[in-house]
Enzyme design. Structure first.
Site, PDB file in Angstrom:
ATOM      1  N   ARG A 114      -5.907   2.716  -4.410  1.00  0.00           N
ATOM      2  CA  ARG A 114      -5.734   1.275  -4.223  1.00  0.00           C
ATOM      3  C   ARG A 114      -6.649   0.609  -5.245  1.00  0.00           C
ATOM      4  O   ARG A 114      -7.871   0.790  -5.201  1.00  0.00           O
ATOM      5  CB  ARG A 114      -6.105   0.850  -2.804  1.00  0.00           C
ATOM      6  N   HIS A 169       3.354  -2.559  -4.217  1.00  0.00           N
ATOM      7  CA  HIS A 169       2.925  -1.869  -2.991  1.00  0.00           C
ATOM      8  C   HIS A 169       4.088  -0.980  -2.518  1.00  0.00           C
ATOM      9  O   HIS A 169       4.708  -1.243  -1.476  1.00  0.00           O
ATOM     10  CB  HIS A 169       2.541  -2.907  -1.923  1.00  0.00           C
ATOM     11  N   GLN A 224       4.303   0.535   1.141  1.00  0.00           N
ATOM     12  CA  GLN A 224       4.640  -0.491   2.121  1.00  0.00           C
ATOM     13  C   GLN A 224       6.147  -0.740   2.127  1.00  0.00           C
ATOM     14  O   GLN A 224       6.778  -0.768   3.179  1.00  0.00           O
ATOM     15  CB  GLN A 224       3.883  -1.790   1.799  1.00  0.00           C
ATOM     16  N   ASP A 258       4.446 -12.435   4.259  1.00  0.00           N
ATOM     17  CA  ASP A 258       3.117 -11.867   4.019  1.00  0.00           C
ATOM     18  C   ASP A 258       2.125 -13.035   3.966  1.00  0.00           C
ATOM     19  O   ASP A 258       2.551 -14.201   3.864  1.00  0.00           O
ATOM     20  CB  ASP A 258       3.128 -11.097   2.679  1.00  0.00           C
ATOM     21  N   CYS A 275       3.875  -7.017   6.540  1.00  0.00           N
ATOM     22  CA  CYS A 275       3.105  -5.822   6.155  1.00  0.00           C
ATOM     23  C   CYS A 275       1.752  -5.751   6.857  1.00  0.00           C
ATOM     24  O   CYS A 275       1.163  -4.679   6.954  1.00  0.00           O
ATOM     25  CB  CYS A 275       2.931  -5.788   4.649  1.00  0.00           C
ATOM     26  N   ARG A 277       4.313   3.435   8.211  1.00  0.00           N
ATOM     27  CA  ARG A 277       3.500   3.762   7.031  1.00  0.00           C
ATOM     28  C   ARG A 277       3.091   5.241   7.098  1.00  0.00           C
ATOM     29  O   ARG A 277       3.145   5.973   6.113  1.00  0.00           O
ATOM     30  CB  ARG A 277       2.234   2.883   6.953  1.00  0.00           C
TER      31      ARG A 277
HETATM   32  N1   CP Z   1      -0.327  -3.435   4.730  1.00  0.00           N
HETATM   33  C1   CP Z   1      -1.442  -2.820   4.206  1.00  0.00           C
HETATM   34  O1   CP Z   1      -1.414  -2.247   3.111  1.00  0.00           O
HETATM   35  O2   CP Z   1      -2.551  -2.844   5.023  1.00  0.00           O
HETATM   36  P1   CP Z   1      -4.055  -2.448   4.601  1.00  0.00           P
HETATM   37  O3   CP Z   1      -4.489  -3.425   3.537  1.00  0.00           O
HETATM   38  O4   CP Z   1      -4.837  -2.552   5.870  1.00  0.00           O
HETATM   39  O5   CP Z   1      -4.027  -1.043   4.048  1.00  0.00           O
END
Ligand code: CP
Length: 306
Positions: free
Chosen positions: A102, A129, A132, A224, A264, A292
């Site tokens: 990330r 992403h 997701q 979102d 998400c 997920r």
């Molecule tokens: N939706 C998502 O990626 O959540 P986090 O940022 O908690 O990983």
């Protein structure tokens, strides 16, 4: 090795195979059937930003597959003190069987993948992403039984989550309508790429400024957050621009009667979505969060199994 940096790295068949495998692994997990497909494998997880879902679902997922996951916070590894991404990739490749990252910059994830001899999985960048979006498609697929020909409406900020959803819809034949305020549209190059992909699947991809128009007869309505930590200065401007794009009962009433609501997470009730919607009967956000776990297990199997 093969990487998952964006949905463009997967063919339509590969996406559908991952979703089918995810549903199978979910069933196995529910029945308590062991599925140690990645026994003895290790996943390194680099986090430049905080995370609840991505961190926990990858770590638990690897455990359920019989492997092991290592949490590597940017501040705890030498990359935080200036070691290059290139050297980090080369070194980690000698220890682990896959890397999940990330990061802020998508380019740094591309650089990591280019220098890594093990698969790299994008766990969110400023542009994409993909994990997701695959969990989102899985949720729609489970609830509707099919993807091709369904309609998903994304309402709100044309951000990284929107980018991956648009591409995921294009890949799987889901008609995608995006409604954003002026100035917050998804990146034009990504929309064009999605339209190109959609020619092969028959999906329609449209971007508008009218929330109600986007939501009309949709099978899924998605949003979102509008504001995040670190955007304090922009917050007031954003809140005003996004107000007409709130997913509330009125907006949702324009979707198909059986439409599902997706997000998400994390969510801000009273901003992008009302509590009535996100905590209501049409909301599948916690199923989506659970997915997920299952979809990422399927991604790791697809990329890391020998
Ligand atoms: N939706 C998502 O990626 O959540 P986090 O940022 O908690 O990983």
């Amino acid at each position: 090795g093969k990487h998952l940096l964006t949905l463009m790295d997967l063919t339509t068949d590969e996406v559908m195979d991952i979703l089918d495998l995810a549903i199978d692994l979910k069933e196995k997990q529910k029945k308590g059937e062991s599925h140690h497909i990645l026994k003895g494998k290790t996943l390194g997880m680099i986090f430049e930003k905080s995370s609840t879902r991505t961190r926990v679902s990858f770590e638990v997922g690897m455990y359920q597959l019989g492997g092991h996951a290592l949490f590597l916070s940017r501040d705890d590894i030498q990359i935080g003190r200036g070691e290059t991404v290139e050297d980090t990739a080369k070194v980690l490749s000698r220890y682990v069987d896959g890397i999940m990252i990330r990061a802020y910059s998508h380019e740094s994830v591309e650089e990591l993948a280019a220098n890594s001899s093990v698969p790299v999985i994008n766990g969110l960048t400023d542009d994409y992403h993909p994990c997701q979006a695959l969990a989102d498609l899985m949720t729609l697929y489970e609830e509707k039984g099919t993807l091709s020909g369904k309609k998903l409406a994304y309402v709100g900020d044309g951000n990284n989550v929107a980018h991956s959803l648009i591409l995921a819809c294009a890949k799987t034949g889901v008609n995608c309508s995006v409604a954003t305020p002026k100035g917050y549209e998804p990146k034009a190059v990504i929309v064009e790429k999605a339209k190109e992909i959609a020619k092969e699947t028959g999906a329609t991809i449209e971007v508008t400024h009218h929330a109600q128009e986007a939501v009309a007869n949709a099978d899924a309505v998605y949003t979102d957050v509008w504001t995040s930590m670190g955007w304090e200065e922009e917050e007031a401007v954003r809140l005003e621009a996004f107000q007409p794009y709130q997913v509330n009962s009125e907006l949702l009433s324009h979707a198909d009667q059986e439409a599902i609501f997706l997000h998400c997470l994390p969510a801000k009730r009273g901003e992008e979505v009302t509590a009535e919607v996100i905590d209501g009967p049409q909301s599948f956000v916690f199923e989506e969060a659970e997915n997920r776990l299952h979809v990422q297990k399927a991604i790791m199997v697809a990329l890391m199994q020998e």
